[in-house]
Design a protein around this motif. Structure first.
Motif, short mmCIF file in Angstrom:
data_model
loop_
_atom_site.label_atom_id
_atom_site.label_comp_id
_atom_site.label_asym_id
_atom_site.label_seq_id
_atom_site.Cartn_x
_atom_site.Cartn_y
_atom_site.Cartn_z
N THR A 76 0.83 -1.20 0.00
CA THR A 76 0.00 0.00 0.00
C THR A 76 0.87 1.25 0.00
O THR A 76 2.05 1.21 0.37
CB THR A 76 -0.92 0.04 1.23
N GLN A 77 0.24 2.37 -0.41
CA GLN A 77 0.92 3.66 -0.44
C GLN A 77 2.26 3.57 -1.17
O GLN A 77 3.25 4.20 -0.80
CB GLN A 77 1.11 4.20 0.98
N ALA A 78 2.27 2.75 -2.22
CA ALA A 78 3.50 2.54 -2.98
C ALA A 78 3.81 3.75 -3.84
O ALA A 78 2.90 4.46 -4.30
CB ALA A 78 3.35 1.30 -3.86
N PRO A 79 5.09 4.01 -4.09
CA PRO A 79 5.45 5.16 -4.93
C PRO A 79 4.96 4.95 -6.36
O PRO A 79 5.00 3.84 -6.90
CB PRO A 79 6.98 5.17 -4.87
N ASP A 86 8.79 -15.04 1.11
CA ASP A 86 8.99 -16.35 1.74
C ASP A 86 8.08 -16.56 2.95
O ASP A 86 8.01 -17.66 3.49
CB ASP A 86 10.45 -16.51 2.19
N TYR A 87 7.39 -15.51 3.39
CA TYR A 87 6.61 -15.58 4.63
C TYR A 87 5.12 -15.34 4.41
O TYR A 87 4.31 -15.73 5.25
CB TYR A 87 7.14 -14.53 5.62
N TYR A 88 4.77 -14.70 3.31
CA TYR A 88 3.37 -14.38 3.01
C TYR A 88 3.05 -14.73 1.57
O TYR A 88 3.92 -14.68 0.69
CB TYR A 88 3.11 -12.87 3.17
N ASP A 89 1.79 -15.02 1.33
CA ASP A 89 1.28 -14.90 -0.03
C ASP A 89 1.28 -13.40 -0.34
O ASP A 89 0.94 -12.58 0.51
CB ASP A 89 -0.14 -15.45 -0.14
N MET A 90 1.66 -13.04 -1.55
CA MET A 90 1.73 -11.63 -1.92
C MET A 90 0.66 -11.30 -2.95
O MET A 90 0.53 -11.97 -3.98
CB MET A 90 3.11 -11.29 -2.51
N ALA A 91 -0.13 -10.28 -2.66
CA ALA A 91 -1.14 -9.84 -3.61
C ALA A 91 -0.46 -9.27 -4.85
O ALA A 91 0.53 -8.54 -4.75
CB ALA A 91 -2.05 -8.79 -2.98
N GLU A 92 -1.01 -9.60 -6.01
CA GLU A 92 -0.49 -9.00 -7.24
C GLU A 92 -0.87 -7.52 -7.32
O GLU A 92 -0.11 -6.70 -7.82
CB GLU A 92 -1.03 -9.75 -8.45
N THR A 93 -2.05 -7.19 -6.83
CA THR A 93 -2.52 -5.81 -6.86
C THR A 93 -1.70 -4.97 -5.89
O THR A 93 -1.47 -5.37 -4.74
CB THR A 93 -4.00 -5.73 -6.48
N VAL A 94 -1.27 -3.82 -6.34
CA VAL A 94 -0.56 -2.85 -5.51
C VAL A 94 -1.42 -1.60 -5.37
O VAL A 94 -1.97 -1.11 -6.36
CB VAL A 94 0.81 -2.48 -6.11
N ILE A 95 -1.56 -1.13 -4.14
CA ILE A 95 -2.29 0.12 -3.89
C ILE A 95 -1.26 1.25 -3.83
O ILE A 95 -0.37 1.25 -2.98
CB ILE A 95 -3.08 0.05 -2.58
N TYR A 96 -1.39 2.18 -4.76
CA TYR A 96 -0.39 3.25 -4.85
C TYR A 96 -0.80 4.47 -4.02
O TYR A 96 -1.95 4.61 -3.61
CB TYR A 96 -0.19 3.65 -6.32
N LEU A 97 0.17 5.31 -3.78
CA LEU A 97 -0.05 6.53 -3.00
C LEU A 97 -0.75 7.55 -3.89
O LEU A 97 -0.14 8.15 -4.77
CB LEU A 97 1.29 7.08 -2.50
#
Length: 212
Positions: free
Chosen positions: A142-145, A162-173
């Motif tokens: 979230t709040q990605a550049p 290695d620790y989480y499933d990662m969402a493909e969707t990125v929420i930008y700032l």
């Protein structure tokens, strides 16, 4: 569908994600409930009150505390989508909610401090999975550049992968999120097509993640 949106620290956009997903799932026709379990703030409740001033569909928001496992299971029978907005801390409410939901979403900004807190949160998740083996845990950036050449996004995903499933969707700032939050709206009800697309993509991805 029961979702818990949680982080061990404040600021990554838990309430923003919770309110926006709630608006989108309601738009899709799901009977939707948003539960605020942070006793120290009223972000979601205030958002819901502000929403009444606009010509948009109302959304049910309630506040709950204490042991939430039974409450969430019961409400999950009455609603199609239950979204739980957790505090930025490891609390009894967060831990008891985690044993009753289908998925836990962890908003993470592209900073080392956020990565460190997300890694610390693995202990809470593992404890919940001991009681709720079906629980899925997914980190959402979230709040990605918005700089297309920024390396922070790939670096953060690599640190957590290695620790989480990662969402493909990125929420930008984007300013659209702050504006919508202050007005009791979701970004899908505004004019920013990029923010709208992010939330719609995340909602679809989360649903597929739970059902997959």
């Amino acid at each position: 569908m029961k979702l818990l949106i949680s982080s061990n620290k404040g600021g990554p956009g838990k309430s923003t994600m919770a309110t926006n997903l709630a608006v989108e799932y309601q738009r899709l026709g799901y009977k939707t409930l948003l539960i605020e379990i942070d006793a120290t703030v009223t972000t979601a409740s205030t958002w819901a009150n502000d929403r009444e001033e606009h010509d948009v569909p109302p959304l049910t928001v309630i506040r709950k505390g204490g042991n939430l496992s039974g409450t969430i299971e019961e409400l999950g029978e009455a609603y199609d989508a239950v979204i739980v907005d957790a505090p930025g801390a490891d609390t009894r409410e967060t831990r008891t909610a985690a044993v009753a939901v289908d998925a836990l979403l962890v908003p993470v900004r592209t900073s080392q401090a956020d990565v460190d807190e997300a890694l610390k949160m693995r202990e809470l998740i593992q404890d919940a999975q001991d009681r709720n083996p079906a629980l899925k845990a997914c980190a959402v950036l979230t709040q990605a550049p918005t700089n297309a050449f920024a390396a922070e996004i790939s670096e953060t995903k690599a640190a957590l992968g290695d620790y989480y499933d990662m969402a493909e969707t990125v929420i930008y700032l984007r300013k659209a999120y702050q504006t919508a939050m202050s007005e009791g709206l979701g970004v899908i009800e505004g004019k920013d097509s990029k923010a709208k697309g992010e939330i719609q993509n995340l909602a679809r991805e989360v649903e597929e993640y739970i059902n997959g």
